[in-house]
Design a protein around this motif. Structure first.
Motif, PDB file in Angstrom:
ATOM      1  N   ALA A 185      44.478  -6.123   6.167  1.00 47.32           N
ATOM      2  CA  ALA A 185      45.035  -7.479   6.082  1.00 47.32           C
ATOM      3  C   ALA A 185      44.942  -8.148   7.444  1.00 47.32           C
ATOM      4  O   ALA A 185      45.230  -7.530   8.465  1.00 47.32           O
ATOM      5  CB  ALA A 185      46.494  -7.423   5.639  1.00 47.32           C
ATOM      6  N   THR A 186      44.522  -9.417   7.440  1.00 49.46           N
ATOM      7  CA  THR A 186      44.486 -10.221   8.662  1.00 49.46           C
ATOM      8  C   THR A 186      45.464 -11.367   8.497  1.00 49.46           C
ATOM      9  O   THR A 186      45.328 -12.172   7.570  1.00 49.46           O
ATOM     10  CB  THR A 186      43.063 -10.752   8.925  1.00 49.46           C
ATOM     11  N   LEU A 187      46.437 -11.438   9.389  1.00 46.73           N
ATOM     12  CA  LEU A 187      47.459 -12.484   9.354  1.00 46.73           C
ATOM     13  C   LEU A 187      47.217 -13.430  10.518  1.00 46.73           C
ATOM     14  O   LEU A 187      46.962 -12.988  11.635  1.00 46.73           O
ATOM     15  CB  LEU A 187      48.850 -11.878   9.498  1.00 46.73           C
ATOM     16  N   ASP A 188      47.271 -14.735  10.258  1.00 45.98           N
ATOM     17  CA  ASP A 188      47.047 -15.742  11.285  1.00 45.98           C
ATOM     18  C   ASP A 188      48.137 -16.799  11.239  1.00 45.98           C
ATOM     19  O   ASP A 188      48.581 -17.195  10.156  1.00 45.98           O
ATOM     20  CB  ASP A 188      45.709 -16.456  11.071  1.00 45.98           C
ATOM     21  N   SER A 248      47.895 -18.008   7.402  1.00 45.49           N
ATOM     22  CA  SER A 248      47.157 -17.327   6.339  1.00 45.49           C
ATOM     23  C   SER A 248      47.360 -15.818   6.357  1.00 45.49           C
ATOM     24  O   SER A 248      47.683 -15.222   7.382  1.00 45.49           O
ATOM     25  CB  SER A 248      45.663 -17.634   6.453  1.00 45.49           C
ATOM     26  N   TYR A 249      47.158 -15.240   5.183  1.00 48.87           N
ATOM     27  CA  TYR A 249      47.239 -13.797   4.967  1.00 48.87           C
ATOM     28  C   TYR A 249      46.056 -13.445   4.070  1.00 48.87           C
ATOM     29  O   TYR A 249      46.038 -13.798   2.899  1.00 48.87           O
ATOM     30  CB  TYR A 249      48.560 -13.453   4.277  1.00 48.87           C
ATOM     31  N   ASP A 274      56.320  -9.577   8.749  1.00 50.92           N
ATOM     32  CA  ASP A 274      55.085  -9.681   9.533  1.00 50.92           C
ATOM     33  C   ASP A 274      54.722 -11.135   9.826  1.00 50.92           C
ATOM     34  O   ASP A 274      54.341 -11.470  10.950  1.00 50.92           O
ATOM     35  CB  ASP A 274      53.922  -8.996   8.808  1.00 50.92           C
ATOM     36  N   MET A 275      54.835 -12.014   8.843  1.00 51.52           N
ATOM     37  CA  MET A 275      54.491 -13.421   9.051  1.00 51.52           C
ATOM     38  C   MET A 275      55.490 -14.096   9.996  1.00 51.52           C
ATOM     39  O   MET A 275      55.106 -14.918  10.826  1.00 51.52           O
ATOM     40  CB  MET A 275      54.416 -14.179   7.723  1.00 51.52           C
ATOM     41  N   VAL A 332      55.832  -8.302   4.128  1.00 49.05           N
ATOM     42  CA  VAL A 332      54.961  -9.459   4.329  1.00 49.05           C
ATOM     43  C   VAL A 332      55.729 -10.565   5.048  1.00 49.05           C
ATOM     44  O   VAL A 332      55.237 -11.170   6.003  1.00 49.05           O
ATOM     45  CB  VAL A 332      54.388  -9.972   2.978  1.00 49.05           C
ATOM     46  N   GLN A 344      47.428 -13.470  15.921  1.00 50.00           N
ATOM     47  CA  GLN A 344      46.780 -12.790  14.808  1.00 50.00           C
ATOM     48  C   GLN A 344      47.220 -11.334  14.807  1.00 50.00           C
ATOM     49  O   GLN A 344      47.426 -10.730  15.863  1.00 50.00           O
ATOM     50  CB  GLN A 344      45.262 -12.862  14.930  1.00 50.00           C
ATOM     51  N   THR A 368      43.000 -10.420   2.883  1.00 53.43           N
ATOM     52  CA  THR A 368      42.754  -8.980   2.828  1.00 53.43           C
ATOM     53  C   THR A 368      41.312  -8.677   2.445  1.00 53.43           C
ATOM     54  O   THR A 368      40.639  -9.485   1.810  1.00 53.43           O
ATOM     55  CB  THR A 368      43.674  -8.289   1.798  1.00 53.43           C
TER      56      THR A 368
END
Length: 190
Positions: free
Chosen positions: A125-128, A113-114, A166-167, A163, A149, A116
């Motif tokens: 933004a929190t990336l998991d 997930s991404y 980062d992912m 994006v 994360q 904001t």
């Protein structure tokens, strides 16, 4: 002349407040970062990867009212599976060779997930990325969860390439954690 000078900044401000909407299409292709070893397996290793997640992983909403939905364009479970098999090979295993029935490494992508949150003009933004693994080998079963994360802050909408990078970094770290788990290694080696 005065009307023109006032109209131009007002038009720009209106355009800025209207924001923009776009879509980011990314590919998740993790690469395991592990040191090469000379491990061996007696049993073949069967790696399966599944997920119930769709290809929409989130949306970006900035303080400037910019918006971008984020979708994956590739089969993420296939790319995670390939990354795990490549990582096992780097460790010295030969997953497609050995005695049958094979040792089983079942991986489920449980979160990708991404999200904001915007406060004033700053966007957080929190990336998991999370995996659940089950290993069945040597008459034993071992289960573990692995996750990564990352929190990013920015003012304007990030580029699609940022994006994606980062992912992929997050997915790579998570796969590397799975392949570094000594309990998994112990059950897979001869």
């Amino acid at each position: 002349m005065l009307k023109t000078r006032l109209l131009l900044p007002l038009s720009f401000a209106t355009l800025l407040l209207a924001g923009c909407t776009t879509t980011h299409y990314i590919q998740i292709e993790p690469t395991a970062s592990i040191k090469k070893e000379q491990l061996q397996n007696d049993r073949a290793i069967q790696v399966t990867t599944n997920t119930q997640l769709g290809n929409h992983i989130g949306a970006i909403k900035t303080g400037l009212n910019e918006r971008a939905d984020i979708f994956t364009t590739n089969d993420v479970k296939e790319s995670v599976n390939k990354s795990i098999i490549n990582g096992l090979t780097q460790l010295g295993f030969t997953p497609d060779q050995g005695v049958y029935p094979p040792a089983e490494l079942n991986v489920v992508i449980t979160k990708m997930s991404y999200t904001t949150k915007a406060k004033n003009l700053k966007t957080t933004a929190t990336l998991d990325f999370q995996l659940a693994a089950t290993v069945k080998a040597k008459g034993q079963t071992y289960k573990a969860n692995f996750g990564s994360q990352k929190v990013e802050e920015y003012g304007t909408l990030p580029y699609q390439s940022t994006v994606q990078e980062d992912m992929n970094d997050l997915a790579s770290k998570t796969v590397s954690r799975l392949l570094s788990d000594q309990n998994i290694i112990t059950l897979l080696k001869e």
